[in-house]
Write a protein that holds these residues in place. Structure first.
Motif, PDB file in Angstrom:
ATOM      1  N   ALA A  71       0.833  -1.205   0.000  1.00 19.86           N
ATOM      2  CA  ALA A  71       0.000   0.000   0.000  1.00 19.86           C
ATOM      3  C   ALA A  71       0.870   1.258   0.000  1.00 19.86           C
ATOM      4  O   ALA A  71       1.974   1.268   0.569  1.00 19.86           O
ATOM      5  CB  ALA A  71      -0.905   0.011   1.227  1.00 19.86           C
ATOM      6  N   PRO A  72       0.411   2.344  -0.634  1.00 20.34           N
ATOM      7  CA  PRO A  72       1.171   3.593  -0.610  1.00 20.34           C
ATOM      8  C   PRO A  72       1.406   4.075   0.820  1.00 20.34           C
ATOM      9  O   PRO A  72       0.519   3.984   1.675  1.00 20.34           O
ATOM     10  CB  PRO A  72       0.250   4.570  -1.360  1.00 20.34           C
ATOM     11  N   VAL A  73       2.609   4.548   1.067  1.00 21.09           N
ATOM     12  CA  VAL A  73       2.952   5.122   2.363  1.00 21.09           C
ATOM     13  C   VAL A  73       2.816   6.639   2.257  1.00 21.09           C
ATOM     14  O   VAL A  73       3.493   7.268   1.438  1.00 21.09           O
ATOM     15  CB  VAL A  73       4.384   4.741   2.782  1.00 21.09           C
ATOM     16  N   VAL A  74       1.937   7.210   3.043  1.00 24.35           N
ATOM     17  CA  VAL A  74       1.684   8.640   3.024  1.00 24.35           C
ATOM     18  C   VAL A  74       2.427   9.292   4.184  1.00 24.35           C
ATOM     19  O   VAL A  74       2.115   9.051   5.354  1.00 24.35           O
ATOM     20  CB  VAL A  74       0.169   8.943   3.130  1.00 24.35           C
ATOM     21  N   ALA A  75       3.432  10.084   3.859  1.00 28.09           N
ATOM     22  CA  ALA A  75       4.190  10.792   4.884  1.00 28.09           C
ATOM     23  C   ALA A  75       3.354  11.938   5.438  1.00 28.09           C
ATOM     24  O   ALA A  75       2.738  12.707   4.686  1.00 28.09           O
ATOM     25  CB  ALA A  75       5.498  11.317   4.302  1.00 28.09           C
ATOM     26  N   LEU A  76       3.315  12.049   6.760  1.00 25.65           N
ATOM     27  CA  LEU A  76       2.594  13.115   7.445  1.00 25.65           C
ATOM     28  C   LEU A  76       3.574  13.891   8.306  1.00 25.65           C
ATOM     29  O   LEU A  76       4.507  13.319   8.877  1.00 25.65           O
ATOM     30  CB  LEU A  76       1.511  12.548   8.376  1.00 25.65           C
ATOM     31  N   CYS A  77       3.357  15.190   8.433  1.00 20.56           N
ATOM     32  CA  CYS A  77       4.080  15.932   9.458  1.00 20.56           C
ATOM     33  C   CYS A  77       3.132  16.947  10.082  1.00 20.56           C
ATOM     34  O   CYS A  77       2.254  17.496   9.423  1.00 20.56           O
ATOM     35  CB  CYS A  77       5.345  16.589   8.916  1.00 20.56           C
ATOM     36  N   GLY A  78       3.301  17.154  11.377  1.00 22.08           N
ATOM     37  CA  GLY A  78       2.439  18.057  12.128  1.00 22.08           C
ATOM     38  C   GLY A  78       2.884  18.074  13.575  1.00 22.08           C
ATOM     39  O   GLY A  78       3.698  17.253  14.001  1.00 22.08           O
TER      40      GLY A  78
END
Length: 218
Positions: free
Chosen positions: A145-152
């Motif tokens: 599955a696509p890995v979605v990078a998050l930052c916050g």
């Protein structure tokens, strides 16, 4: 959760359609009420077109799916500078990249940083800017599955963003605070440069197994 979408283009419609199928009620808005109605119609009965000033009150999470050039105007329309989004989770999907050259359009900082400044008091998460709408929903094997990078910076906002990524079929990877957003946006520029050079960016980064790396360095 109640999802508000600021934007009426293909990405907004695709994301909205998948989230609607996952059971989330949606509100859709933009500068043009007619286009907002059309976008909501394409998403389906779970989506309601609303006036920009009404979006914040209807949404637990606001997803910003706007082009770079319309970002400040769109956030102003929904009351961002006046604090209407204070305390809300705001997902910034803006891809502020010149698609011809791969250059990042903001000279300094990031689109996500602009969102944080223009949405007073909001909990901004950078997310979903690297994958086109055609990537979703992902319905294949979990380990590919696509890995979605998050930052916050706010844990609860990151959790809500990760839950929405999972609803799309993706895997969420928190890579840092919001100060990492420019690096994530530069990654999109790198992808564009590799594509312009005639290559698939999937093969432009090393294949690294985290477990193997940990074993080798442990």
């Amino acid at each position: 959760m109640n999802v508000g979408i600021l934007g009426t283009g293909d990405l907004a419609v695709t994301l909205g359609g998948v989230w609607a199928a996952a059971g989330h009620p949606l509100s859709v808005t933009g500068r043009d009420a007619t286009r907002a109605g059309e976008a909501a119609g394409r998403i389906g009965p779970a989506a309601t077109p609303v006036a920009p000033a009404d979006l914040a009150a209807r949404a637990d999470v606001v997803v910003v799916a706007l082009p770079w050039e319309g970002l400040e105007t769109g956030l102003s329309l929904v009351g961002g500078p006046r604090g209407a989004l204070a305390g809300k989770t705001v997902l910034d999907c803006t891809n502020p990249v010149d698609y011809g050259t791969g250059a990042l359009k903001p000279a300094t900082g990031s689109a996500a940083g602009l969102v944080a400044r223009a949405a007073t008091g909001a909990h901004v998460v950078k997310a979903l800017h690297l994958f086109a709408g055609a990537s979703w929903p992902y319905e294949g094997p979990r380990d590919t599955a696509p890995v979605v990078a998050l930052c916050g910076d706010e844990p609860g906002a990151l959790d809500r963003a990760a839950a929405l990524v999972r609803d799309l079929g993706g895997r969420a990877a928190v890579v840092g605070g919001l100060d990492a957003a420019r690096q994530l946006e530069e990654a999109a520029g790198f992808v564009m440069r590799v594509v312009a050079a005639g290559h698939n960016p999937r093969f432009a980064v090393p294949d690294v197994d985290p477990a193997t790396l940990r074993a080798a360095t442990g």
